[in-house]
Enzyme design. Structure first.
Site, mmCIF file in Angstrom:
data_model
loop_
_atom_site.group_PDB
_atom_site.id
_atom_site.type_symbol
_atom_site.label_atom_id
_atom_site.label_comp_id
_atom_site.label_asym_id
_atom_site.label_seq_id
_atom_site.Cartn_x
_atom_site.Cartn_y
_atom_site.Cartn_z
ATOM 1 N N ASP A 141 -12.035 -1.618 5.426
ATOM 2 C CA ASP A 141 -11.153 -2.749 5.122
ATOM 3 C C ASP A 141 -11.883 -4.078 5.283
ATOM 4 O O ASP A 141 -11.700 -5.006 4.485
ATOM 5 C CB ASP A 141 -9.936 -2.756 6.054
ATOM 6 C CG ASP A 141 -9.029 -1.549 5.884
ATOM 7 O OD1 ASP A 141 -9.244 -0.771 4.932
ATOM 8 O OD2 ASP A 141 -8.100 -1.400 6.702
ATOM 9 N N LYS B 153 -4.327 -2.094 15.207
ATOM 10 C CA LYS B 153 -3.717 -1.255 16.241
ATOM 11 C C LYS B 153 -4.538 -1.337 17.523
ATOM 12 O O LYS B 153 -5.763 -1.401 17.488
ATOM 13 C CB LYS B 153 -3.610 0.191 15.756
ATOM 14 C CG LYS B 153 -2.534 0.399 14.697
ATOM 15 C CD LYS B 153 -2.368 1.865 14.374
ATOM 16 C CE LYS B 153 -1.157 2.095 13.467
ATOM 17 N NZ LYS B 153 -1.367 1.605 12.103
ATOM 18 N N GLU C 121 0.827 -1.199 0.000
ATOM 19 C CA GLU C 121 0.000 0.000 0.000
ATOM 20 C C GLU C 121 0.869 1.259 0.000
ATOM 21 O O GLU C 121 2.085 1.197 0.239
ATOM 22 C CB GLU C 121 -0.923 0.007 1.209
ATOM 23 C CG GLU C 121 -0.188 0.119 2.529
ATOM 24 C CD GLU C 121 -1.103 0.513 3.672
ATOM 25 O OE1 GLU C 121 -1.634 1.631 3.612
ATOM 26 O OE2 GLU C 121 -1.259 -0.281 4.609
#
Length: 310
Positions: free
Chosen positions: A143, A160, A26
């Site tokens: 996502d 995260k 990405e």
């Protein structure tokens, strides 16, 4: 039929046509995730690492309205240094194209463009997930539903720890997104190798991952296989430091009334500042580890007896 607006580099197209291994990367990590000049150093290092493992890197982004798979070194530098580069998820791609914008692509947008090109493996740092308080806000990364419809292998270090990890794992199950730990059943929390939540399955090698992919594809399942690759215990943030800073970051965001799309950058900036930049170092270590594993998986898939090119 209209022609596709997608631009694919000659190197990437040739590798796909030959059945050679290709790894998608990405661009938001160097357009929005890292400070200058470290961002471009990390982008170049990632491509060099992939090549050193005998795999073709395909860094993906949008250049002046044209989605591009296999950015050139000059295009990577332009995205890493230019002003006005936007962050594009899947829903934003048509807008960036119509307006002629340059953009770093998120996991959702990168995964979509990789699949359109015929790339089977994609490495990122952290996967998007369900945000804290999503029961009220419905704040969930694009996502997840995007990957539920794409038969890729995605390597990440989990999500995260600023996100709601147990809710994210529940959503992954609901979306039929299989998650395996790489040599672990501990689900990683990006900055830490063990988030405190467990996975049902682990895999021990890229070859085993290739066998899982072959079984999935043989059944006609169209969702991504998520490979959770934890950062090494010697490189993770110390658990006490991580938990203390995260708690203070969440309290500060609540005190200041930070909400919505401003929450994630606020929390990440707080973590970086309060750890003296150590969280940023972990970010880079995480990404490098995922890139290396993704390249090895791509190589294993390219030699699989059930590979489309074999």
């Amino acid at each position: 039929m209209p022609t596709t607006p997608l631009s694919v580099s000659e190197e990437v197209r040739d590798a796909i046509d030959r059945g050679a291994p290709v790894l998608a990367l990405e661009s938001t990590i160097f357009t929005h995730g890292l400070p200058r000049p470290r961002n471009i150093e990390v982008a170049r290092d990632a491509e060099q690492l992939v090549r050193s493992l005998g795999v073709v890197p395909a860094t993906i982004g949008v250049i002046e309205g044209r989605p591009t798979v296999g950015l050139s070194p000059d295009e990577i530098e332009r995205l890493a240094t230019a002003e006005g580069v936007v962050k594009a998820s899947l829903r934003d791609l048509p807008l960036a194209m119509a307006k002629g914008l340059s953009a770093g692509t998120t996991v959702a947008a990168t995964a979509f463009l990789a699949d359109r090109t015929g790339i089977r493996v994609f490495s990122t740092g952290g996967l998007g997930g369900v945000h804290r308080g999503a029961q009220q806000t419905f704040d969930e990364s694009a996502d997840l539903p995007t990957l539920a419809a794409l038969p890729l292998v995605l390597v990440s270090a989990g999500v995260k720890s600023i996100l709601d990890i147990p809710l994210t794992l529940e959503r992954l199950e609901t979306l039929s997104l299989a998650v395996v730990g790489y040599r672990t059943t501990d689900y990683p929390g990006f900055y830490i190798s063990d988030s405190g939540y467990d996975l049902d399955f682990s895999v021990d090698s890229p070859e085993e991952i290739a066998r899982v992919v072959d079984a999935r594809d043989g059944l006609g399942i169209r969702s991504a296989l998520l490979v959770a690759n934890p950062v090494g215990a010697e490189r993770e943030l110390p658990r006490e430091l991580h938990d203390d800073v995260l708690a203070r970051a969440l309290d500060e965001a609540h005190r200041l009334g930070v909400t919505g799309h401003d929450t994630t950058p606020f929390l990440l900036d707080f973590l970086q500042r309060e750890t003296g930049g150590r969280s940023l170092d972990v970010n880079v270590d995480v990404y490098r580890g995922n890139v290396a594993l993704g390249a090895r998986i791509a190589a294993a898939l390219a030699t699989s007896p059930l590979s489309p090119a074999v």
